[in-house]
Design a protein around this motif. Sequence first.
Motif, PDB file in Angstrom:
ATOM      1  N   ARG A 155       0.876  -1.171   0.000  1.00  0.00           N
ATOM      2  CA  ARG A 155       0.000   0.000   0.000  1.00  0.00           C
ATOM      3  C   ARG A 155       0.907   1.212   0.000  1.00  0.00           C
ATOM      4  O   ARG A 155       1.707   1.395   0.908  1.00  0.00           O
ATOM      5  N   ILE A 156       0.773   2.030  -1.026  1.00  0.00           N
ATOM      6  CA  ILE A 156       1.570   3.253  -1.126  1.00  0.00           C
ATOM      7  C   ILE A 156       0.675   4.403  -0.715  1.00  0.00           C
ATOM      8  O   ILE A 156      -0.367   4.648  -1.330  1.00  0.00           O
ATOM      9  N   LEU A 157       1.068   5.088   0.330  1.00  0.00           N
ATOM     10  CA  LEU A 157       0.265   6.161   0.886  1.00  0.00           C
ATOM     11  C   LEU A 157       0.625   7.456   0.183  1.00  0.00           C
ATOM     12  O   LEU A 157       1.610   8.100   0.509  1.00  0.00           O
ATOM     13  N   GLU A 158      -0.187   7.821  -0.809  1.00  0.00           N
ATOM     14  CA  GLU A 158       0.054   9.016  -1.617  1.00  0.00           C
ATOM     15  C   GLU A 158      -0.358  10.278  -0.878  1.00  0.00           C
ATOM     16  O   GLU A 158       0.121  11.345  -1.146  1.00  0.00           O
ATOM     17  N   LYS A 179      -3.526  11.780   2.255  1.00  0.00           N
ATOM     18  CA  LYS A 179      -4.507  11.449   3.265  1.00  0.00           C
ATOM     19  C   LYS A 179      -5.634  10.580   2.703  1.00  0.00           C
ATOM     20  O   LYS A 179      -6.071   9.628   3.328  1.00  0.00           O
ATOM     21  N   ASP A 180      -6.083  10.926   1.513  1.00  0.00           N
ATOM     22  CA  ASP A 180      -7.247  10.259   0.946  1.00  0.00           C
ATOM     23  C   ASP A 180      -6.940   9.363  -0.243  1.00  0.00           C
ATOM     24  O   ASP A 180      -7.853   8.800  -0.835  1.00  0.00           O
ATOM     25  N   TYR A 181      -5.680   9.228  -0.627  1.00  0.00           N
ATOM     26  CA  TYR A 181      -5.346   8.477  -1.834  1.00  0.00           C
ATOM     27  C   TYR A 181      -4.308   7.405  -1.516  1.00  0.00           C
ATOM     28  O   TYR A 181      -3.214   7.708  -1.054  1.00  0.00           O
ATOM     29  N   VAL A 182      -4.680   6.159  -1.781  1.00  0.00           N
ATOM     30  CA  VAL A 182      -3.805   5.024  -1.504  1.00  0.00           C
ATOM     31  C   VAL A 182      -3.746   4.145  -2.752  1.00  0.00           C
ATOM     32  O   VAL A 182      -4.766   3.898  -3.389  1.00  0.00           O
ATOM     33  N   ILE A 183      -2.547   3.698  -3.100  1.00  0.00           N
ATOM     34  CA  ILE A 183      -2.372   2.749  -4.196  1.00  0.00           C
ATOM     35  C   ILE A 183      -2.059   1.397  -3.574  1.00  0.00           C
ATOM     36  O   ILE A 183      -1.150   1.277  -2.757  1.00  0.00           O
ATOM     37  N   GLU A 184      -2.842   0.385  -3.957  1.00  0.00           N
ATOM     38  CA  GLU A 184      -2.630  -0.960  -3.433  1.00  0.00           C
ATOM     39  C   GLU A 184      -2.388  -1.920  -4.584  1.00  0.00           C
ATOM     40  O   GLU A 184      -3.009  -1.793  -5.639  1.00  0.00           O
ATOM     41  N   LYS A 207       7.910   7.642  -0.937  1.00  0.00           N
ATOM     42  CA  LYS A 207       6.572   7.519  -0.351  1.00  0.00           C
ATOM     43  C   LYS A 207       6.594   6.584   0.849  1.00  0.00           C
ATOM     44  O   LYS A 207       7.464   5.733   0.980  1.00  0.00           O
ATOM     45  N   SER A 208       5.584   6.740   1.689  1.00  0.00           N
ATOM     46  CA  SER A 208       5.389   5.806   2.797  1.00  0.00           C
ATOM     47  C   SER A 208       4.747   4.548   2.236  1.00  0.00           C
ATOM     48  O   SER A 208       3.770   4.612   1.496  1.00  0.00           O
ATOM     49  N   ILE A 209       5.302   3.391   2.595  1.00  0.00           N
ATOM     50  CA  ILE A 209       4.838   2.130   2.024  1.00  0.00           C
ATOM     51  C   ILE A 209       4.584   1.130   3.138  1.00  0.00           C
ATOM     52  O   ILE A 209       5.421   0.941   4.027  1.00  0.00           O
ATOM     53  N   GLN A 210       3.417   0.495   3.073  1.00  0.00           N
ATOM     54  CA  GLN A 210       3.104  -0.624   3.962  1.00  0.00           C
ATOM     55  C   GLN A 210       3.192  -1.866   3.099  1.00  0.00           C
ATOM     56  O   GLN A 210       2.674  -1.903   1.983  1.00  0.00           O
ATOM     57  N   SER A 211       3.838  -2.907   3.605  1.00  0.00           N
ATOM     58  CA  SER A 211       3.948  -4.129   2.804  1.00  0.00           C
ATOM     59  C   SER A 211       3.592  -5.345   3.637  1.00  0.00           C
ATOM     60  O   SER A 211       3.766  -5.363   4.859  1.00  0.00           O
ATOM     61  N   LYS A 212       3.108  -6.339   2.931  1.00  0.00           N
ATOM     62  CA  LYS A 212       2.796  -7.625   3.540  1.00  0.00           C
ATOM     63  C   LYS A 212       3.503  -8.663   2.684  1.00  0.00           C
ATOM     64  O   LYS A 212       3.144  -8.854   1.520  1.00  0.00           O
ATOM     65  N   SER A 213       4.526  -9.295   3.232  1.00  0.00           N
ATOM     66  CA  SER A 213       5.296 -10.290   2.467  1.00  0.00           C
ATOM     67  C   SER A 213       4.461 -11.538   2.252  1.00  0.00           C
ATOM     68  O   SER A 213       3.714 -11.965   3.134  1.00  0.00           O
TER      69      SER A 213
END
Length: 167
Positions: free
Chosen positions: A117-120, A122-127, A158-164
């Motif tokens: 999940r790339i946190l673009e 506050k309201d826009y996220v790319i997954e 960008k801030s990125i959340q990842s799940k391996s």
Amino acid sequence: MEINYIKIAETFAIILIYFLLRNFTNRVIERTKNEKLIQPVRSLIVKRAIGLFLLIVSLIIISLIWGVDENELFVFVGSALTVVGVALFAQWSILSNITASIIIFFNHHVKLGDEVRILEGKDYVIEGKVKDLGLFFISLETKEGEEITIPNNVFISKSIQSKSTPQ
């Protein structure tokens, strides 16, 4: 004549050091590739870039050993770097993406197959799922089956959340 033997020995030492460093960096790149599940083509590009840098440095040192005037050598290297710099300045985003690609290769936790999940904002996220880690772009596949490409320099900023994914 004795001086030439010293120069020959120093040249062989530089060549040996070059091959040892190239072998060491290739092993580090291979280990990184296997740990992060990176495509072989991508590791080959990084190997070639680092190998070219080591070769240029080795050739400069060998030139100095054999008596090339330092001032002339530095004028030549400075001129060549200026031309390359001007050419790359015109294409700064390409250089930025290549640099970001090398940073991602060695230091980023994201690998092929990871859900991110790339946190673009506050309201826009790319997954999406990481499908390709290229030299210039990272490709993601969304749940809807669409492909999104993101430039490497944007990806690392960008801030990125990842799940391996399990191996």
